[in-house]
Each structure stands twice: as structure tokens, then as C-alpha cells.
Write a protein that holds these residues in place. Structure first.
Motif, PDB file in Angstrom:
ATOM      1  N   TYR A 348      98.871 -30.735   1.224  1.00 15.44           N
ATOM      2  CA  TYR A 348      98.070 -31.423   2.237  1.00 15.44           C
ATOM      3  C   TYR A 348      97.818 -30.502   3.439  1.00 15.44           C
ATOM      4  N   PHE A 349      96.693 -30.723   4.099  1.00 16.30           N
ATOM      5  CA  PHE A 349      96.429 -30.110   5.399  1.00 16.30           C
ATOM      6  C   PHE A 349      95.969 -31.223   6.331  1.00 16.30           C
ATOM      7  N   ALA A 350      96.805 -31.480   7.344  1.00 17.92           N
ATOM      8  CA  ALA A 350      96.486 -32.545   8.291  1.00 17.92           C
ATOM      9  C   ALA A 350      95.348 -32.112   9.209  1.00 17.92           C
ATOM     10  N   MET A 351      94.498 -33.071   9.566  1.00 20.75           N
ATOM     11  CA  MET A 351      93.378 -32.792  10.471  1.00 20.75           C
ATOM     12  C   MET A 351      93.609 -33.556  11.776  1.00 20.75           C
ATOM     13  N   TYR A 352      93.716 -32.794  12.874  1.00 28.45           N
ATOM     14  CA  TYR A 352      93.960 -33.383  14.188  1.00 28.45           C
ATOM     15  C   TYR A 352      92.767 -33.133  15.097  1.00 28.45           C
ATOM     16  N   ASP A 353      92.411 -34.116  15.913  1.00 30.31           N
ATOM     17  CA  ASP A 353      91.351 -33.887  16.886  1.00 30.31           C
ATOM     18  C   ASP A 353      91.909 -33.123  18.077  1.00 30.31           C
ATOM     19  N   ARG A 354      91.051 -32.828  19.041  1.00 32.90           N
ATOM     20  CA  ARG A 354      91.486 -31.995  20.183  1.00 32.90           C
ATOM     21  C   ARG A 354      92.528 -32.685  21.053  1.00 32.90           C
ATOM     22  N   LYS A 355      92.695 -33.985  20.890  1.00 29.48           N
ATOM     23  CA  LYS A 355      93.707 -34.708  21.645  1.00 29.48           C
ATOM     24  C   LYS A 355      95.018 -34.835  20.871  1.00 29.48           C
ATOM     25  N   GLY A 356      95.063 -34.251  19.665  1.00 32.33           N
ATOM     26  CA  GLY A 356      96.280 -34.294  18.867  1.00 32.33           C
ATOM     27  C   GLY A 356      96.387 -35.508  17.975  1.00 32.33           C
ATOM     28  N   LYS A 357      95.352 -36.307  17.902  1.00 35.66           N
ATOM     29  CA  LYS A 357      95.360 -37.494  17.051  1.00 35.66           C
ATOM     30  C   LYS A 357      94.996 -37.105  15.623  1.00 35.66           C
ATOM     31  N   MET A 358      95.757 -37.595  14.631  1.00 34.40           N
ATOM     32  CA  MET A 358      95.497 -37.270  13.235  1.00 34.40           C
ATOM     33  C   MET A 358      94.317 -38.084  12.725  1.00 34.40           C
ATOM     34  N   LEU A 359      93.273 -37.370  12.297  1.00 31.72           N
ATOM     35  CA  LEU A 359      92.060 -38.024  11.812  1.00 31.72           C
ATOM     36  C   LEU A 359      92.123 -38.337  10.325  1.00 31.72           C
ATOM     37  N   GLY A 360      92.871 -37.526   9.586  1.00 27.89           N
ATOM     38  CA  GLY A 360      92.927 -37.656   8.138  1.00 27.89           C
ATOM     39  C   GLY A 360      93.574 -36.416   7.557  1.00 27.89           C
ATOM     40  N   TYR A 361      93.265 -36.111   6.303  1.00 29.74           N
ATOM     41  CA  TYR A 361      93.897 -34.955   5.677  1.00 29.74           C
ATOM     42  C   TYR A 361      93.030 -34.427   4.542  1.00 29.74           C
ATOM     43  N   ILE A 362      93.240 -33.148   4.256  1.00 28.17           N
ATOM     44  CA  ILE A 362      92.593 -32.490   3.126  1.00 28.17           C
ATOM     45  C   ILE A 362      93.659 -32.283   2.049  1.00 28.17           C
ATOM     46  N   GLN A 363      93.328 -32.623   0.818  1.00 26.86           N
ATOM     47  CA  GLN A 363      94.272 -32.449  -0.283  1.00 26.86           C
ATOM     48  C   GLN A 363      93.679 -31.507  -1.319  1.00 26.86           C
ATOM     49  N   MET A 364      94.419 -30.438  -1.636  1.00 24.62           N
ATOM     50  CA  MET A 364      94.020 -29.499  -2.689  1.00 24.62           C
ATOM     51  C   MET A 364      94.944 -29.696  -3.895  1.00 24.62           C
ATOM     52  N   ASP A 365      94.362 -29.715  -5.086  1.00 26.72           N
ATOM     53  CA  ASP A 365      95.178 -30.004  -6.273  1.00 26.72           C
ATOM     54  C   ASP A 365      94.725 -29.158  -7.462  1.00 26.72           C
ATOM     55  N   TYR A 366      95.686 -28.852  -8.327  1.00 25.80           N
ATOM     56  CA  TYR A 366      95.455 -28.126  -9.580  1.00 25.80           C
ATOM     57  C   TYR A 366      94.832 -26.735  -9.363  1.00 25.80           C
ATOM     58  N   PRO A 367      95.626 -25.785  -8.875  1.00 24.69           N
ATOM     59  CA  PRO A 367      95.131 -24.407  -8.742  1.00 24.69           C
ATOM     60  C   PRO A 367      94.722 -23.852 -10.098  1.00 24.69           C
ATOM     61  N   ALA A 368      93.626 -23.117 -10.135  1.00 29.02           N
ATOM     62  CA  ALA A 368      93.084 -22.611 -11.397  1.00 29.02           C
ATOM     63  C   ALA A 368      94.064 -21.679 -12.104  1.00 29.02           C
ATOM     64  N   ASP A 369      94.866 -20.927 -11.335  1.00 21.24           N
ATOM     65  CA  ASP A 369      95.820 -20.002 -11.965  1.00 21.24           C
ATOM     66  C   ASP A 369      97.158 -20.666 -12.296  1.00 21.24           C
ATOM     67  N   GLY A 370      97.271 -21.963 -11.978  1.00 26.80           N
ATOM     68  CA  GLY A 370      98.486 -22.691 -12.308  1.00 26.80           C
ATOM     69  C   GLY A 370      99.686 -22.335 -11.464  1.00 26.80           C
ATOM     70  N   LYS A 371      99.473 -21.666 -10.332  1.00 29.23           N
ATOM     71  CA  LYS A 371     100.587 -21.219  -9.499  1.00 29.23           C
ATOM     72  C   LYS A 371     100.506 -21.832  -8.101  1.00 29.23           C
ATOM     73  N   ILE A 372     101.673 -22.021  -7.505  1.00 32.73           N
ATOM     74  CA  ILE A 372     101.737 -22.493  -6.117  1.00 32.73           C
ATOM     75  C   ILE A 372     101.198 -21.384  -5.219  1.00 32.73           C
TER      76      ILE A 372
END
Length: 641
Positions: A348-372
Motif C-alpha cells: 500500500y501507499f497512503a495518500m495524504y493531503d497537504r493538511k496530513g489527512k489521509m485521502l485514500g491509498y494506492i495498492q500494487m499487486d502481483y509483480p511481473a517478476d514474482g518478487k517483492i
């Protein structure tokens, strides 16, 4: 006590071996210039040593510093079963295991070590690929005979003297311990092998750097594209889609998503999905995802970067709370290797506005090379996520700005139409009263002042309407306009704007028409300049001279328009500022005394904006040199068709 054998000297001049050796080392040295397949190159060396110096087995192994093992074995003379035994016994070739044989008491030269079986300290079970186990337990037949457990190593050193591998020769065909001269000849081949390994590593590092730079360059380009999207102020859904696509493609993930929190709602809204099949996307969008459940994953123990979190599958239990898994069979399987991606891993990557409020998140899944992904990659991903967050904020502000603009437009319409419709009848009634009624001087004065104030109000409304039209109008078409006609019409109109003043606009225009490149706002330019000069002139009679003539500037033809007044003038430090939209916001104390009661309107800023639109020039001079208080000259250059 039986004598422990060592390498014997050989007084025989083996010319054929020397010639053959020199010829082969020359060939190998030439090939050093372009070593790409180091395994094939080392195999050629082992085969050459085997052939020239008559050994039945020759091998070379490279030290893997990270794993602490000697690997990448190049072998000549080994049977398939012996090769398989070596390759399947990595523990036997651990760095510490091999280095126990590199003993000072067995060192023959700088890189040669002969360890006779009499000095072997390791048990027979530690030896790999022994050809004759029965012979291994028997004593040496004679001092010059080769024993089954004899070892002859050649250390492979880099240019700094560090061990990077070794060469081992075994089972001389004549069954005798080789001479020192033979060992010295083999050392040359060992040196070539060491250089080949080092060159190969440098070549690989170069390729890795090139690949890494290519990846970084590609990431920078993708980042610039995302920044461009930020600058374009796209709508929110377009921004989210662009950000998700950019991150998945740039960092080699097969699936990505952006989810947002909604004010006053316990649910998470999935906005953008990339890489999901239609049925997979339907499952995700129809599922109920709760904000509190998601936030449980954003714990300090899982933080990798400032806003990045990696939650390993091992802490996810049976995965029953997951909305979607691509491979249900992989849920219960253990992680293949420490660096392998697991079905239940979360990034996950959290998304915060300029006031520090969490707006949501970005989720990345299943890397093509199968590695962390490594931490450096996650830090780069965080930069993309930060830009995406800015884009989302800007998009939201753009939406708010659009709504505010629409609201302002309502107020402008109210001012320019509704208020204008109320003021126009008042203006007409006052003109009728003044034109048809016998009035006392006092009555005439008051009614004239009222009409003048009413006309000033109409002028303000007109300027507001013009400013709004200029802001809304894009790609304006400029056409030839009759300048002389515009001057005559606006001069007549301007003289009636101030009934309490006697105004004399003296026109010095040529007989023929003069055409300039402008639009329908040209009348507003001249009207604003004339009324400005009238407003700031307190003489009993206001005299304004207007003159035009052809002019050339920087190789282009213009019509020069000069409006000369005798008003209060403009100090030198304000001659440029009066054209600014913010001029009327100046501190009142900074304005000339005679302007304080009149204010500083928006007319001249409109004039400057229109002249810029026409690609013309405007500036102010003193009517009397070095005495601004005796009036101003407004100079205009308007381009001709």
C-alpha cells in the motif's frame, strides 16, 4: 617417519608443452577482450589445461560473496554423474570449507597450493566425486605417485589480491605428482581465468548499470508524464486512472488500484482498477470494503517508506477477509523464497493531503517478476504516489474552482444584466427631467450630479461585463478596425459622461481612414483612456488632444495614437503600476492627493490587457518634461493589417 611429498623439480625441457601452452594462452588472452559468456570461457581454459598438461580432471569455480559459496563450476573430464554430484553438493564448496585447504604450509607459490593426502584433516565423507574410494584409504605407493586424495589448487585473485575463485587439477595421466615447472605453466592459465572472471563481473556490472539507468530514465519519463497530468488539471477519474496505469507499468506490476475515503462514510470507494479482468473488476467493485478494516494494515511495523506499507502474507491468516485473490490455491502455500511474492502479500501507499489527512491509498499487486520490490524501488514508487496525491488534490481544487467560477458568473450576470436593467431607466429619466424641465441652478446641479453618478455606475458595469467577456473568450479573432471612426464615436460619448465638467476633446486625425488590427473591444480602449483623463482633470475646462499618425517599430508598421491630457498626472514610479489589476488595492496613502477621492478603477488594466491581445504597445509620458503634475500622454502603438 615417512616423507610427505611435495611438487618435484623437473629438469627436462618440455619444449612441446611450452609451445603448446604459449599458443593457447595467446588465443585465450585475445578472447579476454570480449568475454560475454564467462562459463564457456572458463570451460575452454579447463579443457586447455587438461589437454596440454595431461590431467584427467580440471575444474574452475567462482566465489559467490553473498552466498559464501564457490559456484558456477566449469569442468573438463568429469563424468555426468560426477558433475551432478558436485552440483548437488553446495555445502562441500563453502568458502570456509575450501579455504581450510589454502594453508601456508601447503603453499608452493603465490597462487599454488599442493595439499597431499597425508596433510588432509577432513574426513573422507567430506570429499565429493572421488573416483576410487578404495584407493582413497590406501597409502601412497611411492613418493612421486599421485594419491586419490591429493589436491592441487590455483587461487584466482583479482587486481586487488582478493580471492575470487580457484582452479583445481586432478588425476595426472601419468599417475605422478606434476613438477613445479608444470605448476608454473598452469599458473599462467589460472591468471587468465582470474582476469576473465573479473572482466566478466565488470561487464555484468556495466550491463546492470545500463539496465538500471534505463529503468530510472523510464521512471523519470513516466513521472514527468504524471506531473504533466497534474499541470493539466484533469478531472478526478482521469487523474486516478492515469496514476494507476503509470505506476503499474513503470514498476512492473500486473494489477493496481486506487481507492478513496468518502467523508462521512465507513466504506471505501474503489475508483481505478488496472490489470483486472472484467469479472475480477466486477467482484472488487461489488464488494463492501470498510475503512476501519483497511486502516488496520497501516501499522508502524509494516512501514517501509514514509507512506509505503508492505504487509506480508504470513500475518494475513487464511486470507478470508480478502476481497479478491488471483490464485486461491496459492493462499495456503508457503512463500517459495524470502524474496518471492506471496498470494496474500499487500503493498500500500497512503495518500495524504497537504493538511496530513489521509485521502485514500494506492495498492500494487502481483509483480511481473514474482518478487517483492526492494526498498529503493518502493521509495521510487512513493514518489509517484506523492505526485498522484497532488494530482488528486489539484483535480479536486479544479472542480471547486469550476463551481466557484460558475457562482461568480451568476453574480456577474446579476450585476451586468439585472442591476444594469435597473440603472438604465434611472439614467433615461434623469436625462428627460434635465432636458424637458425648467430647473433652478441648485436643482440642475443636484440632478446633473445624480446623472453623472448614474453614468459612472453604468461605466463600471460595462467594465465588469467586458472583463468577464475577456476572461471567457479564448482564441479571439482579430480583424481590421477603423480607428478614426472609433475615436470619433467614443470621444462624443466620453464628453457626456461628466455633465459637471466642460470637456473639449480636440481631434487631430488624418482625412483618410486608418485601420488597425483589433476587435470589438477597441472602443472600450479609447473610451477608458478618455474618461480616465477627464476624471482626473480638475480644471474648469478639460482639454484633451487626440492625434494619430503612421509609425514603424522593430520592423513592423503601426498607427501611433497619442492622448494628451492636462490632469493631475502620474508620478514616474506609478506609470507602469496603473495598468495593473491590483493598482486599486494600493494603500490609500500611496496615491496622489487628488486621486484619493476618486479611487483607482479597473479601466486601465482592461486597456493594457486588450493592447496585449492586439500585440500592441502602451506607455505613459509626462506632457511637460520632468513635471508629471502638468498632465500625461498616453502613447499607443496599434498594429496595422
Amino acid at each position: 617417519m615417512k616423507e610427505v611429498p611435495t611438487l618435484p623439480s623437473d629438469s627436462i625441457n618440455k619444449a612441446d608443452i611450452r609451445v603448446h601452452s604459449l599458443s593457447r594462452t595467446f588465443e585465450l588472452s585475445v578472447d579476454l577482450l570480449h568475454v560475454e559468456d564467462i562459463t564457456a570461457f572458463l570451460r575452454r581454459i579447463t579443457e586447455s589445461v587438461k589437454e596440454i598438461f595431461k590431467f584427467q580432471r580440471v575444474s574452475i569455480a567462482i566465489l559467490d560473496d553473498e552466498r559464501g559459496l564457490f559456484t558456477d563450476h566449469a569442468m573438463a573430464g568429469y563424468s555426468p554423474s560426477a558433475e551432478e554430484e558436485i552440483l548437488s553438493s553446495p555445502a562441500a564448496f563453502g568458502r570456509e570449507e575450501i579455504l581450510t585447504d589454502f594453508r601456508d604450509d601447503c603453499k608452493i607459490s603465490k597462487i599454488t597450493y599442493f595439499i597431499p593426502f597425508e596433510k588432509q584433516e577432513s574426513p573422507l565423507s567430506n570429499f565429493v566425486a572421488i573416483r576410487d574410494k578404495n584407493g582413497a584409504v590406501k597409502p601412497r605407493p611411492s613418493p612421486e605417485s599421485w594419491h586419490e586424495l591429493d589436491l592441487l589448487y590455483f587461487a584466482l585473485l583479482n587486481r586487488h589480491g582478493d580471492l575470487i575463485g580457484y582452479m583445481q587439477v586432478d588425476y595426472p595421466e601419468d599417475g605422478k605428482i606434476p613438477s613445479r615447472q608444470i605448476a608454473e605453466e598452469i599458473e599462467v592459465f589460472a591468471g587468465i581465468a582470474a582476469v576473465g572472471i573479473e572482466n566478466s563481473k565488470m561487464y555484468k556490472r556495466t550491463l546492470d548499470l545500463l539496465s538500471e539507468n534505463e529503468v530510472k530514465t523510464n521512471r523519470i519519463l513516466r513521472l514527468l508524464e504524471l506531473i504533466q497530468s497534474v499541470l493539466r488539471l484533469d478531472d478526478l477519474e482521469s487523474v486516478l486512472k492515469k496514476a494507476t496505469e503509470t505506476m503499474t507499468v513503470t514498476f512492473g506490476f500486473r494489477k493496481g488500484a486506487i481507492s478513496m475515503f468518502t467523508e462521512g462514510s465507513a466504506k471505501v470507494t474503489v475508483h481505478s482498477l488496472v490489470g483486472y479482468a472484467a469479472d475480477e473488476e466486477r467482484i472488487v467493485r461489488q464488494s463492501i470494503i470498510l475503512k476501519d478494516t483497511v486502516l488496520q494494515d497501516f501499522k508502524e511495523e509494516f512501514r517501509i517508506t514514509r507512506t509505503g506499507y508492505f504487509i506480508p502474507g504470513e500475518v494475513q491468516g487464511d486470507g478470508s477477509r480478502f476481497v479478491f485473490v488471483e490464485n486461491p490455491q496459492g493462499v495456503t502455500k508457503p512463500r517459495e523464497t524470502p524474496e518471492s511474492w506471496h498470494e496474500l502479500d499487500l503493498l500500500y501507499f497512503a495518500m495524504y493531503d497537504r493538511k496530513g489527512k489521509m485521502l485514500g491509498y494506492i495498492q500494487m499487486d502481483y509483480p511481473a517478476d514474482g518478487k517483492i520490490p526492494i526498498k529503493e524501488t518502493m521509495e521510487a514508487m512513493e514518489a509517484f504516489a506523492s505526485i498522484a496525491t497532488i494530482a488528486i488534490e489539484n483535480s479536486s481544487m479544479f472542480k471547486d474552482l469550476g463551481e466557484a467560477k460558475d457562482q461568480v458568473k451568476v453574480y456577474l450576470d446579476l450585476l451586468s444584466h439585472d442591476v444594469g436593467n435597473l440603472v438604465n431607466p434611472v439614467n433615461a429619466y434623469l436625462e428627460i427631467v434635465l432636458g424637458t424641465t425648467t430647473l433652478t441652478p441648485v436643482q440642475f446641479k443636484y440632478l446633473s450630479s445624480a446623472l453623472e453618478a448614474n453614468r459612472s455606475m453604468l461605466h463600471i458595469i460595462r467594465n465588469v461585463r467586458r472583463s468577464a467577456q475577456m476572461l471567457e473568450t479564448t482564441g479571439v479573432e482579430l480583424v481590421p478596425m477603423n480607428l478614426a471612426k472609433s475615436i470619433r464615436q467614443t470621444a462624443a460619448e466620453a464628453k457626456t459622461a461628466y455633465l459637471g465638467k466642460k470637456v473639449n476633446v480636440r481631434l487631430n486625425l488624418p482625412d483618410q481612414d486608418e485601420w488597425v488590427v483589433a476587435d470589438s473591444f477597441l472602443d472600450d480602449v479609447i473610451y477608458n483612456l478618455l474618461t480616465n483623463s477627464i476624471k482626473y482633470d480638475d480644471h474648469d475646462e478639460v482639454i484633451i488632444d487626440v492625434e494619430t499618425k503612421a509609425a514603424e517599430f522593430e520592423g513592423r508598421n503601426y498607427i501611433s495614437l497619442r492622448i494628451v491630457d492636462r490632469g493631475v498626472g502620474i508620478p514616474d514610479d506609478l506609470k507602469v503600476k496603473v495598468f495593473s489589476k491590483d493598482f486599486r488595492k494600493m494603500v490609500r496613502a500611496d496615491l496622489p492627493m487628488s486621486q484619493k477621492s476618486k479611487g483607482a478603477g479597473m479601466g486601465l488594466s482592461i486597456v493594457k490587457a486588450l493592447i496585449d491581445r492586439y500585440k500592441g504597445k502602451i506607455w505613459i509620458e509626462n506632457r511637460v518634461y520632468e513635471d508629471f503634475s502638468r498632465g500625461s500622454i498616453f502613447n499607443l502603438l496599434l498594429p496595422t493589417p
